[in-house]
Scaffold this motif. Structure first.
Motif, PDB file in Angstrom:
ATOM      1  N   ASP A 106       1.059  -1.301  -0.193  1.00  0.00           N
ATOM      2  CA  ASP A 106       0.052   0.057   0.167  1.00  0.00           C
ATOM      3  C   ASP A 106       0.947   1.247  -0.116  1.00  0.00           C
ATOM      4  O   ASP A 106       2.078   1.138   0.557  1.00  0.00           O
ATOM      5  CB  ASP A 106      -0.784   0.118   1.156  1.00  0.00           C
ATOM      6  N   TRP A 107       0.497   2.281  -0.560  1.00  0.00           N
ATOM      7  CA  TRP A 107       1.111   3.456  -0.775  1.00  0.00           C
ATOM      8  C   TRP A 107       0.788   5.054  -0.195  1.00  0.00           C
ATOM      9  O   TRP A 107      -0.284   4.838   0.269  1.00  0.00           O
ATOM     10  CB  TRP A 107       1.540   3.586  -2.100  1.00  0.00           C
ATOM     11  N   ASP A 108       1.559   5.732  -0.109  1.00  0.00           N
ATOM     12  CA  ASP A 108       1.402   7.260   0.394  1.00  0.00           C
ATOM     13  C   ASP A 108       0.519   7.817  -0.692  1.00  0.00           C
ATOM     14  O   ASP A 108       1.032   8.728  -1.021  1.00  0.00           O
ATOM     15  CB  ASP A 108       2.539   7.838   1.010  1.00  0.00           C
ATOM     16  N   ASN A 109      -0.797   7.294  -0.622  1.00  0.00           N
ATOM     17  CA  ASN A 109      -1.811   8.040  -1.840  1.00  0.00           C
ATOM     18  C   ASN A 109      -3.046   7.685  -1.597  1.00  0.00           C
ATOM     19  O   ASN A 109      -3.354   6.798  -0.684  1.00  0.00           O
ATOM     20  CB  ASN A 109      -1.481   7.391  -3.150  1.00  0.00           C
ATOM     21  N   SER A 110      -3.842   8.552  -1.984  1.00  0.00           N
ATOM     22  CA  SER A 110      -5.488   8.352  -1.825  1.00  0.00           C
ATOM     23  C   SER A 110      -6.110   7.472  -2.600  1.00  0.00           C
ATOM     24  O   SER A 110      -7.451   6.907  -2.182  1.00  0.00           O
ATOM     25  CB  SER A 110      -6.079   9.703  -2.146  1.00  0.00           C
ATOM     26  N   ILE A 111      -5.448   6.619  -3.532  1.00  0.00           N
ATOM     27  CA  ILE A 111      -5.880   5.587  -4.202  1.00  0.00           C
ATOM     28  C   ILE A 111      -6.062   4.474  -3.417  1.00  0.00           C
ATOM     29  O   ILE A 111      -4.903   3.930  -3.253  1.00  0.00           O
ATOM     30  CB  ILE A 111      -5.040   5.500  -5.515  1.00  0.00           C
ATOM     31  N   HIS A 112      -7.085   3.548  -3.355  1.00  0.00           N
ATOM     32  CA  HIS A 112      -7.098   2.379  -2.815  1.00  0.00           C
ATOM     33  C   HIS A 112      -6.287   1.324  -3.601  1.00  0.00           C
ATOM     34  O   HIS A 112      -6.425   1.403  -4.851  1.00  0.00           O
ATOM     35  CB  HIS A 112      -8.514   1.803  -2.534  1.00  0.00           C
ATOM     36  N   ALA A 113      -5.682   0.588  -2.946  1.00  0.00           N
ATOM     37  CA  ALA A 113      -4.683  -0.633  -4.074  1.00  0.00           C
ATOM     38  C   ALA A 113      -5.610  -1.397  -4.754  1.00  0.00           C
ATOM     39  O   ALA A 113      -5.245  -1.598  -6.017  1.00  0.00           O
ATOM     40  CB  ALA A 113      -4.015  -1.528  -2.953  1.00  0.00           C
ATOM     41  N   ASP A 114      -6.804  -1.741  -4.289  1.00  0.00           N
ATOM     42  CA  ASP A 114      -7.874  -2.800  -5.207  1.00  0.00           C
ATOM     43  C   ASP A 114      -8.345  -1.869  -6.398  1.00  0.00           C
ATOM     44  O   ASP A 114      -8.357  -2.288  -7.292  1.00  0.00           O
ATOM     45  CB  ASP A 114      -8.805  -3.134  -4.282  1.00  0.00           C
ATOM     46  N   SER A 115      -8.562  -0.441  -6.153  1.00  0.00           N
ATOM     47  CA  SER A 115      -8.939   0.603  -7.449  1.00  0.00           C
ATOM     48  C   SER A 115      -7.778   0.454  -8.251  1.00  0.00           C
ATOM     49  O   SER A 115      -8.105   0.413  -9.404  1.00  0.00           O
ATOM     50  CB  SER A 115      -9.385   1.707  -6.837  1.00  0.00           C
ATOM     51  N   TRP A 116      -6.609   0.615  -7.860  1.00  0.00           N
ATOM     52  CA  TRP A 116      -5.509   0.756  -8.661  1.00  0.00           C
ATOM     53  C   TRP A 116      -5.166  -0.360  -9.491  1.00  0.00           C
ATOM     54  O   TRP A 116      -4.954  -0.407 -10.485  1.00  0.00           O
ATOM     55  CB  TRP A 116      -4.276   1.257  -7.939  1.00  0.00           C
ATOM     56  N   LEU A 117      -5.404  -1.660  -8.905  1.00  0.00           N
ATOM     57  CA  LEU A 117      -5.145  -2.893  -9.432  1.00  0.00           C
ATOM     58  C   LEU A 117      -6.062  -3.394 -10.640  1.00  0.00           C
ATOM     59  O   LEU A 117      -5.612  -3.798 -11.544  1.00  0.00           O
ATOM     60  CB  LEU A 117      -4.808  -4.027  -8.496  1.00  0.00           C
ATOM     61  N   TYR A 118      -7.104  -2.681 -10.307  1.00  0.00           N
ATOM     62  CA  TYR A 118      -8.224  -3.094 -11.715  1.00  0.00           C
ATOM     63  C   TYR A 118      -8.061  -1.795 -12.619  1.00  0.00           C
ATOM     64  O   TYR A 118      -7.897  -2.143 -13.756  1.00  0.00           O
ATOM     65  CB  TYR A 118      -9.709  -2.866 -10.848  1.00  0.00           C
ATOM     66  N   THR A 119      -8.164  -0.597 -12.197  1.00  0.00           N
ATOM     67  CA  THR A 119      -8.289   0.601 -13.293  1.00  0.00           C
ATOM     68  C   THR A 119      -7.016   0.628 -14.048  1.00  0.00           C
ATOM     69  O   THR A 119      -6.969   1.155 -15.076  1.00  0.00           O
ATOM     70  CB  THR A 119      -8.557   1.928 -12.670  1.00  0.00           C
ATOM     71  N   HIS A 120      -5.931   0.608 -13.286  1.00  0.00           N
ATOM     72  CA  HIS A 120      -4.548   0.663 -13.845  1.00  0.00           C
ATOM     73  C   HIS A 120      -4.108  -0.609 -14.613  1.00  0.00           C
ATOM     74  O   HIS A 120      -3.770  -0.842 -15.737  1.00  0.00           O
ATOM     75  CB  HIS A 120      -3.535   1.475 -13.062  1.00  0.00           C
TER      76      HIS A 120
END
Length: 381
Positions: A106-120
């Protein structure tokens, strides 16, 4: 018009075989050098974060505040670009280090990891620049970045939307999976967005609490300075990260594709599309690290799960292969790519007929546009 039909099917398959061979050689060579690199980067990032947050405790002193913002900004950039983005692509899963696996990080960011893994990782990297499938290609739903998006008077604000998205980039990407523009068009209900909104509240809430409540309170009387320092570091990270993304995806030479022309696409053709739909930028070793080596966006789109610091050496062979197959390899300095993107942003803010009639619109054309648009509408009525 894309160049997808420029090569014959036989040429595309031969090209794809060379890409597969390059990938296989690098994968076979992964080892201690790669592990040492990422662990060293993580160590430096952590030290920068500690230094930045400690210095902001003394933020009422201008030199300490500037130094703290600088260190914290670098920490957030490296955490997001060279560590988070790359680790979450699975580039270091082979190490079997729980702290560096795509499922745990998990990172220092507002984006949820699950969301990033799907959208990106899934949507963007599978359907790169396919209009109607890749949400990134059409400006994240808030910008007009392709002719396929019909012009509307709202797009006169295209440069404003672009600047706002860059300023609040971490929140824009956090909301991306919602595709909220569909809600405003009546194509999606509020209930359909509930699951995504819960992820935004979860991760975004924790991030805001950390940066804007907990650390400022820990600073005691210096709370306002820490609050401002955290906001400044987030702004620097947002502007830098979005600029890196813009340079790799939106320059004028980067191509987009239709769903129809990518049907029944082979893996070799997927490689071909990645190159046509990407651009690199130059800037030196420091820029490479701070961009997470997305300065080699072409190589990243070709090999998203290969450790990114390998892209520089891989690019030499990719460039040579492209030359032999007469495939355009888009590369320019970072300022030049950004200039290309902003020219495109301003161009697409205007109706298509402006540039059809005058490919090099003058300032007078742009200033007179609202009057000309009203006249056209009255005439049509």
């Amino acid at each position: 018009m894309s160049d997808l039909k420029k090569l014959s099917p036989e040429q595309i398959e031969a090209f794809g075989k060379e890409m597969d061979d390059l990938r296989a050689r690098v994968v076979a060579d992964l080892g201690e050098r790669d592990a040492e690199y990422i662990r060293d980067i993580v160590d430096k990032q952590k030290k920068l974060e500690i230094a930045g947050r400690a210095l902001l405790f003394f933020g009422w002193l201008p030199p300490a505040w500037v130094a703290g913002v600088t260190a914290l900004s670098l920490s957030k950039i490296i955490d997001n670009m060279e560590i988070g983005h790359n680790v979450m692509h699975g580039q270091y899963d082979w190490m079997q280090d729980p702290a560096l696996t795509s499922k745990n990080f998990d990172w220092d960011n507002s984006i949820h990891a699950d969301s990033w893994l799907y959208t990106h990782n899934y949507v963007h990297h599978t359907f790169t620049n396919i209009i109607g499938k890749d949400h990134d290609a059409t400006g994240y739903g808030v910008m007009r970045m392709t002719d396929e998006t019909p012009w509307h008077p709202i797009w006169l604000l295209n440069p404003v939307f672009c600047a706002l998205l860059q300023t609040f980039f971490q929140w824009g990407t956090a909301l991306q999976e919602l595709e909220a523009e569909k809600f405003f068009r009546g194509e999606q209900s509020w209930s359909q967005m509930k699951e995504g909104l819960a992820r935004v509240r979860d991760k975004g809430g924790k991030q805001a609490l950390k940066d804007y409540v907990i650390f400022p309170l820990l600073s005691g009387p210096g709370a306002p300075f820490t609050f401002a320092g955290n906001a400044a570091a987030n702004l620097v990270r947002n502007l830098w990260a979005s600029s890196v993304i813009w340079c790799g995806h939106f320059p004028e030479d980067v191509q987009t594709f239709t769903i129809e022309e990518t049907e029944d696409e082979s893996h070799a053709a997927w490689y071909y599309r990645q190159i046509l739909g990407s651009a690199n930028f130059t800037g030196g070793k420091a820029v490479d690290i701070l961009s997470g080596n997305l300065s080699y966006q072409i190589e990243h789109h070709l090999f998203p799960d290969i450790p990114a610091f390998r892209y520089a050496e891989m690019s030499v062979e990719v460039r040579d292969i492209c030359k032999r197959y007469d495939i355009p390899y888009h590369e320019a300095s970072m300022p030049r790519q950004l200039w290309s993107v902003w020219k495109k942003v301003f161009k697409l803010s205007l109706p298509d007929w402006v540039y059809t009639q005058s490919p090099k619109a003058t300032i007078t054309d742009i200033v007179a546009l609202p009057i000309r648009t009203v006249r056209r509408q009255l005439t049509a009525a």
